[in-house]
Structure formats: C-alpha cells, structure tokens
Design a protein around this motif. Structure first.
Motif, PDB file in Angstrom:
ATOM      1  N   ASP A 200       5.714   9.235  -2.862  1.00 38.31           N
ATOM      2  CA  ASP A 200       6.549   8.045  -2.972  1.00 38.31           C
ATOM      3  C   ASP A 200       7.892   8.287  -2.281  1.00 38.31           C
ATOM      4  OD1 ASP A 200       7.678   5.596  -3.778  1.00 38.31           O
ATOM      5  OD2 ASP A 200       8.506   6.525  -5.590  1.00 38.31           O
TER       6      ASP A 200
ATOM      7  N   SER B 209       9.527  -3.590   3.453  1.00 39.65           N
ATOM      8  CA  SER B 209       9.419  -2.450   2.546  1.00 39.65           C
ATOM      9  C   SER B 209      10.105  -2.730   1.213  1.00 39.65           C
ATOM     10  CB  SER B 209      10.031  -1.201   3.189  1.00 39.65           C
ATOM     11  OG  SER B 209       9.331  -0.833   4.360  1.00 39.65           O
TER      12      SER B 209
ATOM     13  N   THR C 155       9.373   6.714   1.455  1.00 41.85           N
ATOM     14  CA  THR C 155       9.048   5.869   2.605  1.00 41.85           C
ATOM     15  C   THR C 155      10.293   5.629   3.436  1.00 41.85           C
ATOM     16  OG1 THR C 155       7.367   4.740   1.272  1.00 41.85           O
ATOM     17  CG2 THR C 155       8.022   3.688   3.331  1.00 41.85           C
TER      18      THR C 155
ATOM     19  N   ALA D 223       3.892  -1.433   3.794  1.00 42.41           N
ATOM     20  CA  ALA D 223       5.298  -1.463   4.180  1.00 42.41           C
ATOM     21  C   ALA D 223       5.426  -1.406   5.697  1.00 42.41           C
ATOM     22  CB  ALA D 223       6.047  -0.298   3.540  1.00 42.41           C
TER      23      ALA D 223
ATOM     24  N   VAL E 161       4.459   2.106   0.939  1.00 38.70           N
ATOM     25  CA  VAL E 161       5.454   2.351  -0.103  1.00 38.70           C
ATOM     26  C   VAL E 161       4.712   2.757  -1.368  1.00 38.70           C
ATOM     27  CG1 VAL E 161       6.992   1.159  -1.714  1.00 38.70           C
ATOM     28  CG2 VAL E 161       7.365   0.945   0.720  1.00 38.70           C
TER      29      VAL E 161
END
Length: 430
Positions: free
Chosen positions: A406, A272, A408, A218, A377
């Motif tokens: 998880d 992302s 981001t 990402a 990500v």
C-alpha cells in the motif's frame, strides 16, 4: 549482446530467459524472489551481490513487461524531485526511510555506469533516450553479477512454512520444490492484467495473516455519467491546461476529453485520490462517490478578467474561447444557460460564473478499471511491515516490495523510484 563501457549486457527482447531444469530433490536457496519486475530484480541483484544464493520465480514468459511498455517504451524510470509527499498510503510516513536510503541520484549513478542515455522532461521526469529495454538489461545484468538463478515461466502451486530458520518457506512449483530462509513477494498490483497482473501477492499476505488495504485502480481515466457524457463526448480528443483537486490531491497539467469521459495527466493524478461509493472505508468518500473540482482558469484571477470585459457585447462562450477551446467553452456555457452577451450579467452573476470556472465540479461515474490503470492503490498494509527492511513484523523472513504494498506514487517516475528503493532495502536485509 552489446558492450557498454567494458561490461556485457544480455539482450532478452522477446524470448523467455533462463529456466531451471526440473529438480528431483528440493533445492535450497537463501532468498527466493517471486516476481521478476522492477522491484523483484532490484532486490534479487542486491541480495545476490551480497553473496546470497537467490532464485527469481515468475509466471510470465517475457521479462519485465511493465517496464518495457512504460513511458511510451522509454521508461520514466525516476523523478528528480522525490519526497514522501509524492506517495499515497494509509501509513503515509512508511516510505520515508527507504526513499532516503536509495535516492534518484543513486539510480542515476547506475544508469550512467551502464552507459544508458537519458533525458529530462517536464516536472523532473527522467526517461531513456533509446528504449525501456535498456533498464531491463541493466537490471538483468545486475542479477547476473549476483549469480541469481531463474525459474521462468514457473507456476507456484503451494507455499508452506518450512522446517527451520534456514528453510522457513517451502514452495511447490511447476519446476519442482524449493526452500528458502527469506521469501520476497514482488508480484505487483492488479493494473494491466493483459501482461500478467494478478492478486497472487495479496493471497500470500493473507495466507500468513497480514492485512490488505482494499485495492483499486489508480492513475486511470475516469468515466462521466450519462448526462454529462451526452454534453461532452463530442469533445473527445480536446485537451487544455487545468488544475484538478480531489481530497488531498491537487495537480496542474493537461485535461483530456475522451469518448467515455476524462483523461490526461491531471485526471490520472487525481484518480488516485478519487473514491467511488463502493470503495471500502475510503476517507473523504461520499454516498455518490467523491467529487473532483477543476479550475478552468489556473493562471489568473478569473473574476477580475471577467470584470475587465463586463461592458462588452461578446457572448460569454466566445469570450471564454480566448482561454479555453471554443467548443468546450460553448458547451460549458450552454449547459448552464449562460451563453449570452457578457454585458447582460450583473455583478452577482459574474461572481457565480467566476466561482464555477474556478471550481467546475465533476462527479465521475467510475474508472476504466485495471485494464487502463497504470498502478494500484492499496495492497499489503504497510503497518504490518518494517519500513527499514520491508519484512513482515509477524512473519520472520517474509518481505514485500514494490506495488504489491500500500504505497502508490504520483504519475512521473515515482512508482519506479519506489520499486528501486523498496527492492534495495529488502535486498540489503535478506
């Protein structure tokens, strides 16, 4: 060493920091933090200053390399405008609690207390005036204040359940055997493997039965397919203002052409949200990968702009050069067979041109991967963690902080703010 407002900040620019002597017997700690990056040091400092006996373990020989290289060496350490909307996660409300309890203002108070000069750039981004090393030194000084101990470089060979609540975890390492009541995983994601990124944190989560959201690169440049690349690769180095959208992500910043595709802040942001066709169970993904829509005229009504000039004899490519780089405008028009005088288009054709300028659709061929990605990500599924403490719901004493989860952030200091907030939350709980 240097003195800043009455305190000593230890310098560790290139050499390894403190390492423990190899013990003959297991050494017991209250807290062991795996990972000496932003989130790990933040957590360790908080726990140590609460009177916990803390050990940081890291396999690297240099301290916090990702901080050191960030922001062009000046570290975009937070953003003035932080909210849940600045983060991606399969569990989107998870970050709310930690972000509310440790805000950008709290981190700025620490920056100012340590005498670190900083400045604001566009979109509320905050950077060090001097060097990212100032942030590293501040975090290390916080660890020193908490009497945190270090094992670095150190290889972890095995992690096993311990014997009781005071020794829930046993770690066999290249420095010997350590036990602890609380184990904090701050190992980061997969981005920038050349400075030590690895899937080790995911493996720990899987060992203890926690689910993983499949990771992907990402904040990363995107590649174009062969046909589009043949048209645009000669534009490498050209940049202009644009709006890019993909899924729920919509951003306005510069778009940059590269010799392999597209980059620049606006592309890094939407990367992302972009999903390749082989990314597992990604909402919005299509068979060929999700598409990106680019508005080449983000600041005005392009149809009205074209209409005002519709009687002229100027080539469309030359006309668009008033708003876009000339070489790009001509390449874009040539690709569509539209490079003729503007007065030769009828109303429906001008509608089509306006729609295309407002929604140039791109299907990237892929990304430049973790080597060029700023973050990852995916990661440890936060639905298995406490949003207040970062502790695994099913494994007492096991915590995850920072990029390994998880959660981001967008480009612009948001990922560091998550490191500070999640590290603080766990550091207050362990």
């Amino acid at each position: 060493m240097r003195q800043d407002k009455g305190r000593t900040i230890l310098r560790a620019r290139s050499s390894p920091i403190l390492t423990m002597n190899r013990p003959h017997q297991p050494v017991r700690f209250d807290v062991i933090v795996i990972g000496a990056g932003a989130a790990g040091m933040m957590c360790a400092a908080e726990a140590g200053q609460r009177g916990r006996r803390v050990l940081i373990i890291d396999h690297a020989t240099k301290l916090a390399e990702k901080i050191r290289i960030s922001g062009g060496g000046r570290c975009n350490f937070t953003n003035l405008d932080v909210s849940v909307a600045n983060y991606l996660s399969r569990n989107p409300q998870f970050c709310r609690s930690a972000l509310a309890r440790f805000t950008p203002g709290h981190f700025l108070e620490r920056i100012q207390r340590h005498g670190i000069a900083w400045h604001e750039r566009d979109h509320g981004q905050l950077f060090c005036d001097d060097s990212a090393q100032d942030i590293i030194d501040m975090l290390r000084a916080g660890c020193e204040d908490g009497h945190v101990e270090w094992a670095m470089p150190c290889e972890i060979r095995h992690i096993t359940p311990g014997s009781d609540a005071a020794e829930r975890f046993a770690l066999d390492t290249s420095h010997g055997r350590f036990t602890c009541a609380s184990l904090v995983v701050a190992t980061g994601g997969l981005s920038i493997p050349k400075i030590g990124a690895s899937p080790f944190g995911y493996k720990i989560a899987e060992q203890f039965g926690l689910p993983i959201v499949p990771p992907k690169p990402a904040l990363v440049p995107l590649t174009l397919g062969p046909d589009e690349l043949a048209i645009y690769k000669e534009l490498a180095g050209m940049a202009f203002d644009a709006v890019a959208e993909c899924g729920e992500g919509r951003f306005r910043e510069n778009l940059l052409f590269t010799h392999r595709g597209l980059s620049g802040p606006v592309i890094l942001q939407v990367s992302s949200y972009w999903q390749s066709r082989d990314y597992d169970a990604a909402p919005g993904a299509t068979e060929g990968g999700s598409r990106i829509a680019v508005n080449l005229f983000p600041a005005e009504d392009v149809r009205a702009w074209l209409g005002e000039r519709a009687r002229g004899k100027t080539l469309l490519g030359n006309l668009l050069s008033d708003r876009l780089p000339k070489r790009f405008a001509h390449a874009w028009c040539d690709q569509r067979g539209w490079n003729k005088p503007i007065n030769q288009f009828n109303g429906k054709e001008l509608d089509a041109i306006a729609a295309a300028l407002e929604g140039w659709t791109i299907t990237p061929g892929g990304t430049l991967g973790y080597a060029k990605a700023e973050v990852t990500v995916g990661g440890v599924d936060t639905r298995a963690l406490s949003s207040k403490t970062m502790e695994a719901r099913s494994v007492p004493g096991l915590y995850f902080v920072g990029e390994v989860m998880d959660v981001t952030g967008h480009l612009g200091g948001y990922n560091f703010q998550w490191a500070w907030a999640s590290g603080y939350a766990a550091g207050q709980a362990v």
